[in-house]
Write a protein that holds these residues in place. Structure first.
Motif, PDB file in Angstrom:
ATOM      1  N   MET A   1      79.110  25.592  80.919  1.00 12.37           N
ATOM      2  CA  MET A   1      79.783  24.315  80.636  1.00 12.37           C
ATOM      3  C   MET A   1      79.242  23.190  81.526  1.00 12.37           C
ATOM      4  O   MET A   1      79.041  22.071  81.056  1.00 12.37           O
ATOM      5  N   ALA A   2      78.992  23.476  82.798  1.00 11.94           N
ATOM      6  CA  ALA A   2      78.438  22.453  83.685  1.00 11.94           C
ATOM      7  C   ALA A   2      77.026  22.073  83.250  1.00 11.94           C
ATOM      8  O   ALA A   2      76.656  20.900  83.287  1.00 11.94           O
ATOM      9  N   SER A   3      76.259  23.064  82.811  1.00 12.12           N
ATOM     10  CA  SER A   3      74.885  22.799  82.347  1.00 12.12           C
ATOM     11  C   SER A   3      74.900  21.978  81.063  1.00 12.12           C
ATOM     12  O   SER A   3      74.078  21.069  80.886  1.00 12.12           O
ATOM     13  N   LYS A   4      75.823  22.283  80.185  1.00 11.43           N
ATOM     14  CA  LYS A   4      75.952  21.555  78.918  1.00 11.43           C
ATOM     15  C   LYS A   4      76.235  20.076  79.153  1.00 11.43           C
ATOM     16  O   LYS A   4      75.700  19.209  78.459  1.00 11.43           O
ATOM     17  N   LYS A   5      77.053  19.794  80.152  1.00 14.58           N
ATOM     18  CA  LYS A   5      77.448  18.409  80.422  1.00 14.58           C
ATOM     19  C   LYS A   5      76.530  17.705  81.420  1.00 14.58           C
ATOM     20  O   LYS A   5      76.681  16.523  81.679  1.00 14.58           O
ATOM     21  N   GLY A   6      75.575  18.453  82.008  1.00 10.91           N
ATOM     22  CA  GLY A   6      74.630  17.841  82.935  1.00 10.91           C
ATOM     23  C   GLY A   6      75.194  17.588  84.320  1.00 10.91           C
ATOM     24  O   GLY A   6      74.694  16.722  85.044  1.00 10.91           O
ATOM     25  N   HIS A   7      76.190  18.344  84.738  1.00 10.62           N
ATOM     26  CA  HIS A   7      76.813  18.159  86.051  1.00 10.62           C
ATOM     27  C   HIS A   7      76.015  18.922  87.118  1.00 10.62           C
ATOM     28  O   HIS A   7      76.330  20.060  87.471  1.00 10.62           O
TER      29      HIS A   7
ATOM     30  N   SER B   1      68.598  22.579  78.046  1.00 14.87           N
ATOM     31  CA  SER B   1      67.361  22.147  77.379  1.00 14.87           C
ATOM     32  C   SER B   1      67.674  21.373  76.106  1.00 14.87           C
ATOM     33  O   SER B   1      67.052  20.350  75.818  1.00 14.87           O
ATOM     34  N   GLN B   2      68.634  21.870  75.343  1.00 13.60           N
ATOM     35  CA  GLN B   2      69.040  21.212  74.095  1.00 13.60           C
ATOM     36  C   GLN B   2      69.565  19.806  74.361  1.00 13.60           C
ATOM     37  O   GLN B   2      69.275  18.875  73.610  1.00 13.60           O
ATOM     38  N   LYS B   3      70.320  19.655  75.437  1.00  8.45           N
ATOM     39  CA  LYS B   3      70.930  18.362  75.760  1.00  8.45           C
ATOM     40  C   LYS B   3      69.992  17.439  76.530  1.00  8.45           C
ATOM     41  O   LYS B   3      70.322  16.280  76.764  1.00  8.45           O
ATOM     42  N   GLY B   4      68.824  17.961  76.959  1.00 14.10           N
ATOM     43  CA  GLY B   4      67.859  17.135  77.664  1.00 14.10           C
ATOM     44  C   GLY B   4      68.195  16.879  79.121  1.00 14.10           C
ATOM     45  O   GLY B   4      67.724  15.896  79.704  1.00 14.10           O
ATOM     46  N   HIS B   5      68.969  17.744  79.743  1.00 17.48           N
ATOM     47  CA  HIS B   5      69.358  17.578  81.145  1.00 17.48           C
ATOM     48  C   HIS B   5      68.251  18.124  82.062  1.00 17.48           C
ATOM     49  O   HIS B   5      68.320  19.240  82.562  1.00 17.48           O
TER      50      HIS B   5
ATOM     51  N   ALA C   1      64.579  22.196  73.263  1.00 21.13           N
ATOM     52  CA  ALA C   1      64.062  20.976  73.901  1.00 21.13           C
ATOM     53  C   ALA C   1      63.102  20.253  72.963  1.00 21.13           C
ATOM     54  O   ALA C   1      63.115  19.019  72.871  1.00 21.13           O
ATOM     55  N   SER C   2      62.263  21.013  72.259  1.00 28.34           N
ATOM     56  CA  SER C   2      61.315  20.426  71.302  1.00 28.34           C
ATOM     57  C   SER C   2      62.051  19.770  70.153  1.00 28.34           C
ATOM     58  O   SER C   2      61.682  18.680  69.706  1.00 28.34           O
ATOM     59  N   GLN C   3      63.081  20.426  69.670  1.00 26.60           N
ATOM     60  CA  GLN C   3      63.884  19.892  68.567  1.00 26.60           C
ATOM     61  C   GLN C   3      64.513  18.553  68.935  1.00 26.60           C
ATOM     62  O   GLN C   3      64.599  17.641  68.117  1.00 26.60           O
ATOM     63  N   GLY C   4      64.929  18.430  70.204  1.00 24.36           N
ATOM     64  CA  GLY C   4      65.556  17.192  70.657  1.00 24.36           C
ATOM     65  C   GLY C   4      64.581  16.144  71.145  1.00 24.36           C
ATOM     66  O   GLY C   4      64.982  15.031  71.500  1.00 24.36           O
ATOM     67  N   GLY C   5      63.294  16.476  71.205  1.00 22.12           N
ATOM     68  CA  GLY C   5      62.300  15.517  71.676  1.00 22.12           C
ATOM     69  C   GLY C   5      62.365  15.267  73.172  1.00 22.12           C
ATOM     70  O   GLY C   5      61.968  14.206  73.643  1.00 22.12           O
ATOM     71  N   HIS C   6      62.827  16.242  73.933  1.00 22.15           N
ATOM     72  CA  HIS C   6      62.996  16.086  75.382  1.00 22.15           C
ATOM     73  C   HIS C   6      61.708  16.497  76.105  1.00 22.15           C
ATOM     74  O   HIS C   6      61.569  17.624  76.579  1.00 22.15           O
ATOM     75  N   LEU C   7      60.765  15.576  76.190  1.00 20.94           N
ATOM     76  CA  LEU C   7      59.428  15.848  76.696  1.00 20.94           C
ATOM     77  C   LEU C   7      59.428  16.379  78.128  1.00 20.94           C
ATOM     78  O   LEU C   7      58.706  17.326  78.436  1.00 20.94           O
TER      79      LEU C   7
END
Length: 173
Positions: free
Chosen positions: A67-73, A102-106, A135-141
């Motif tokens: 959950m912390a990783s999902k929200k970028g905390h 990775s999905q959220k780009g954090h 990460a690729s799907q979200g364009g998070h280079l």
């Protein structure tokens, strides 16, 4: 609710009166999961000091680290890892902290997880997606580059056969 809302003084008072630090709601959430999701670092630290279990899972399989990783905390992620949270624990459907970050780009969270030896090629149980795929799907280079530096496999296929390159191209990244 005190943990969810970041009421540190209330949390401490309850803990001093022997509140069960690992009590779970009907959905399996704990005070630590809730505080982690909402980024309440001081509350997280208080709960960890009182020996909250870092790897308890909700019904969905989500942990405090997930959950912390999902929200970028980032601060919460660091605190949980310092208390030996399992970096590669998969949820009910196979997601990990690294996949969701990775999905959220954090980017910063991804780097911390990688530095704690998160497995880059774990595949999501339901769809076969990896951290690199998400990460690729979200364009998070930045995240893509970090995963590649940690030797993520570029040719792993999701369940439908798509690779990270395919999904990045499809989505215009």
């Amino acid at each position: 609710m005190a943990s969810q809302n970041g009421h540190l003084e209330v949390v401490i008072a309850l803990l001093m009166h022997h509140a069960s630090v690992d009590a779970q709601s009907k959905g399996g959430s704990t005070a630590l999961i809730s505080a982690s999701q909402n980024g309440h670092l001081e509350v997280v630290n208080a709960l960890l000091t009182h020996h909250a279990s870092v790897d308890l899972q909700e019904e969905s399989g989500a942990t405090a680290l997930f959950m912390a990783s999902k929200k970028g905390h980032l601060g919460v992620v660091n605190a949980l890892l310092m208390h030996h949270a399992s970096v590669d624990m998969q949820g009910k459907y196979g997601g990990t902290a690294l996949i969701i970050a990775s999905q959220k780009g954090h980017f910063e969270v991804v780097n911390v997880l990688l530095n704690h030896h998160a497995s880059v090629d774990i595949q999501h149980k339901s769809n076969g997606a990896t951290s690199l795929f998400k990460a690729s799907q979200g364009g998070h280079l930045e995240v893509v580059n970090a995963l590649l530096m940690h030797h993520a496999s570029v040719d792993l296929q999701a369940k439908e056969g798509a690779t990270a390159l395919y999904i990045a191209s499809q989505d215009g990244h």
